[in-house]
Enzyme design. Structure first.
Site, PDB file in Angstrom:
ATOM      1  N   GLU A 353     -38.294  -3.856  91.477  1.00  0.00           N
ATOM      2  CA  GLU A 353     -39.014  -4.747  92.386  1.00  0.00           C
ATOM      3  C   GLU A 353     -39.447  -3.991  93.637  1.00  0.00           C
ATOM      4  O   GLU A 353     -40.475  -4.310  94.245  1.00  0.00           O
ATOM      5  CB  GLU A 353     -38.136  -5.944  92.767  1.00  0.00           C
ATOM      6  CG  GLU A 353     -38.910  -7.085  93.425  1.00  0.00           C
ATOM      7  CD  GLU A 353     -38.099  -8.361  93.532  1.00  0.00           C
ATOM      8  OE1 GLU A 353     -38.333  -9.286  92.732  1.00  0.00           O
ATOM      9  OE2 GLU A 353     -37.217  -8.430  94.417  1.00  0.00           O
ATOM     10  N   HIS A 384     -22.534   3.480  70.886  1.00  0.00           N
ATOM     11  CA  HIS A 384     -22.696   2.911  69.546  1.00  0.00           C
ATOM     12  C   HIS A 384     -23.949   2.042  69.461  1.00  0.00           C
ATOM     13  O   HIS A 384     -24.084   1.243  68.529  1.00  0.00           O
ATOM     14  CB  HIS A 384     -21.449   2.108  69.179  1.00  0.00           C
ATOM     15  CG  HIS A 384     -20.223   2.953  69.092  1.00  0.00           C
ATOM     16  ND1 HIS A 384     -19.827   3.576  67.929  1.00  0.00           N
ATOM     17  CD2 HIS A 384     -19.326   3.321  70.042  1.00  0.00           C
ATOM     18  CE1 HIS A 384     -18.727   4.269  68.155  1.00  0.00           C
ATOM     19  NE2 HIS A 384     -18.400   4.129  69.434  1.00  0.00           N
ATOM     20  N   LYS A 510     -45.282 -17.571  89.745  1.00  0.00           N
ATOM     21  CA  LYS A 510     -44.676 -18.803  90.254  1.00  0.00           C
ATOM     22  C   LYS A 510     -45.740 -19.875  90.480  1.00  0.00           C
ATOM     23  O   LYS A 510     -45.561 -21.048  90.110  1.00  0.00           O
ATOM     24  CB  LYS A 510     -43.954 -18.525  91.575  1.00  0.00           C
ATOM     25  CG  LYS A 510     -42.771 -17.595  91.501  1.00  0.00           C
ATOM     26  CD  LYS A 510     -42.206 -17.419  92.909  1.00  0.00           C
ATOM     27  CE  LYS A 510     -41.103 -16.405  92.973  1.00  0.00           C
ATOM     28  NZ  LYS A 510     -40.617 -16.218  94.358  1.00  0.00           N
TER      29      LYS A 510
END
EC number: 5.3.1.9
Length: 549
Positions: A353, A384, A510
């Site tokens: 950000e 793994h 938004k």
């Protein structure tokens, strides 16, 4: 500084240098300079930082420091610590470092002594959490609070949950914490499962007290509480971290129980502000003070150390070296501590950000790649899962290994003769060694490996890593680690000429979501969307929700 850094002699010198040494193997670099294993390392506070397994020479480091000076890193650093408005797009100071200044320090910004303001809030937080932890503060029925639920998103969630997970071993007052961020109702439902309303306290963390996800979750949590205890219970079971007294009061929270912070603190830099209230409630104000002191140790190192001995600056410059000269796109963060399981997620916001920008501070386009992609998992889980790509893949992924000499918990190994922590750390050291030096085809063939299998087992090495080793994961060490990365982000942002402290890229989504919500929920078939893909998705969604398409 917003001039094109790629046009400077310092950048060109690095480009020429990369052409000379970019293909040199770490095996060769260590053979030529055996002392690098101890000399390309720094101790900062409790952190031992080994950067010798990077594809750099001492000449590389000299040239990177020259680049930092050409970009004005030292001047920009001093401007930040002085409270100058280096967040130019929002005309704000950038003073997360003030959050951890000691009480006797003084820093006046825009006519206000910010240190006094910070410690006023810390004192109020301490008084409140003392009452909570002692049992003096009770819920509406007179019962003691045993669970704190932090409701926030972004920096109001990622920091507190990471630090809580890292320091939960220091919980000493019978209080645990849970964290709600996602507007997906499954998050809140899961976090409330098994809780007793009478023993639960909610912390609503939103600077403006208008963040959609946070207020949606807070309203649902209030309904859960009042259904059990009545409306009057809100004042005893909700507190706020905010600066909007009006909306906090309208929600039903007593504004005496509101803890503020300032415009000069960005969300992703705010875990050491009142946003850390949930952490203080669990570990206590004394250990929270140790946490802040850890930040300050690294702040002072970054502020005062010469660039050649400045750990955050060097690590930021090395990260930029890989991003801009080797074409690396990501950095793996691999803590060999399950307590730091959320550290990579926290760093994703801090770094991406901050530096995920395509224009410079003056609004002109950047001329080089910016922003490292951070990701990772705790060791040995990652071994793994994705280490195969780190070892033998075609992509260069520099990696940060973080480990501790003393565990927070330890158990015997399966045969009862050893320590599971020693087993964990043997993997840490082995992985950095193999990533650096690999194993040649000749060495594999000499072990009797069939010729057709040899190519598949070759470990090319030359994969760069930083090793960060501390004695133990303490509150101070967590603060030191966070500050180490904060200042790396700053260093890279200065070189790229970007504003690392705004985040305009999150705003349009938004706004569009607010516009689309009534389209999803309306009683009538909606008007066509501006693109056929979104239109088709919206209509399919409405159909599957039983609404006219």
């Amino acid at each position: 500084m917003s001039a094109d850094i790629t046009e400077t002699p310092a950048w060109q010198a690095l480009s020429d240098h990369h052409a000379e040494i970019g293909d040199r193997h770490l095996t060769e670099l260590f053979a030529d300079d055996p002392a690098r294993g101890t000399e390309l390392a720094l101790t900062v506070g409790d952190l031992y930082i080994d950067y010798s397994k990077h594809r750099v020479t001492r000449r590389t480091l000299d040239l990177l420091v020259d680049l930092a000076r050409a970009a004005g890193l030292e001047e920009r650093r001093d401007a930040m610590f002085a409270g100058e408005h280096i967040n130019t797009s929002e005309d704000r100071a950038v003073l997360h470092t003030a959050l951890r200044l000691p009480r006797d320090a003084k820093l006046v910004v825009d006519g206000q002594d910010v240190v006094a303001d910070v410690h006023d809030v810390l004192d109020r937080m301490g008084d409140f959490t003392d009452r909570l932890r002692s049992g003096e503060w009770t819920g509406a029925t007179g019962e003691r609070i045993t669970t704190v639920v932090n409701i926030g998103i972004g920096g109001s969630d990622l920091g507190p949950v990471m630090v809580y997970d890292a320091l939960r071993h220091y919980a000493d007052a019978g209080i645990s914490a849970r964290f709600v961020s996602n507007v997906d109702p499954a998050d809140l439902v899961a976090k409330l499962d098994g809780l007793e309303p009478a023993k639960t306290l909610f912390i609503v963390a939103s600077k403006t007290f208008s963040t959609l996800e946070t207020l949606t979750n807070a309203t649902a949590a209030r309904r859960w509480l009042t259904d059990a205890l009545g409306d009057a219970a809100v004042a005893k079971h909700f507190v706020a971290v905010s600066t909007n007294k009006k909306l906090v009061d309208e929600f039903g929270i007593n504004t005496d129980n509101m803890f503020g912070f300032w415009d000069w603190v960005g969300g992703r830099y705010s875990v050491d502000s009142a946003i850390g209230l949930s952490v203080m409630a669990v570990i206590g104000k004394e250990r929270f003070a140790e946490f802040l002191a850890g930040f300050h140790i690294v702040d002072e190192h970054f502020r005062t150390a010469p660039l050649h001995q400045n750990a955050p600056a060097l690590l930021g410059l090395i990260g930029l070296w890989y991003s801009n000269f080797f074409g690396a796109q990501s950095r793996a963060v691999l803590p060999y501590s399950n307590d730091l399981s959320r550290f990579a997620a926290y760093l994703q916001q801090l770094t991406m950000e901050s530096n995920g920008k395509s224009v410079r501070a003056d609004g002109t386009p950047v001329s080089t790649d910016t922003g490292e992609i951070f990701w990772g998992e705790p060791g040995t889980n990652g071994q793994h899962a994705f280490y195969q790509l780190l070892h033998q893949g075609t992509r260069l992924v520099p990696a940060d290994f973080i480990g501790f000499s003393q565990p927070t918990d330890d158990l015997p190994t399966a045969d009862g003769t050893g320590s599971m922590h020693d087993l964990l750390m043997s993997n840490f050291f082995a992985q950095t060694q193999v990533l650096a030096f690999g194993k040649t085809a000749d060495a594999i063939a000499s072990e009797g490996t069939p010729a057709d299998v040899v190519p598949h087992k070759v470990m090319p090495g030359n994969r760069p890593t930083t090793s960060i080793l501390a004695t133990k994961l303490t509150p101070s060490v967590v603060g030191q680690l966070i500050a180490l990365y904060e200042h790396q982000v700053f260093t890279e942002g200065v070189i790229w000429g970007i504003d690392s402290f705004d985040q305009w890229g999150v705003e349009l989504g938004k706004t569009q979501a607010k516009a689309l919500l009534p389209v999803l929920t309306g009683d009538k078939s909606p008007a066509a969307q501006s693109d056929t893909s979104t239109d088709a998705l919206v209509r399919r969604y409405r159909t599957e929700r039983g609404r006219p398409a």
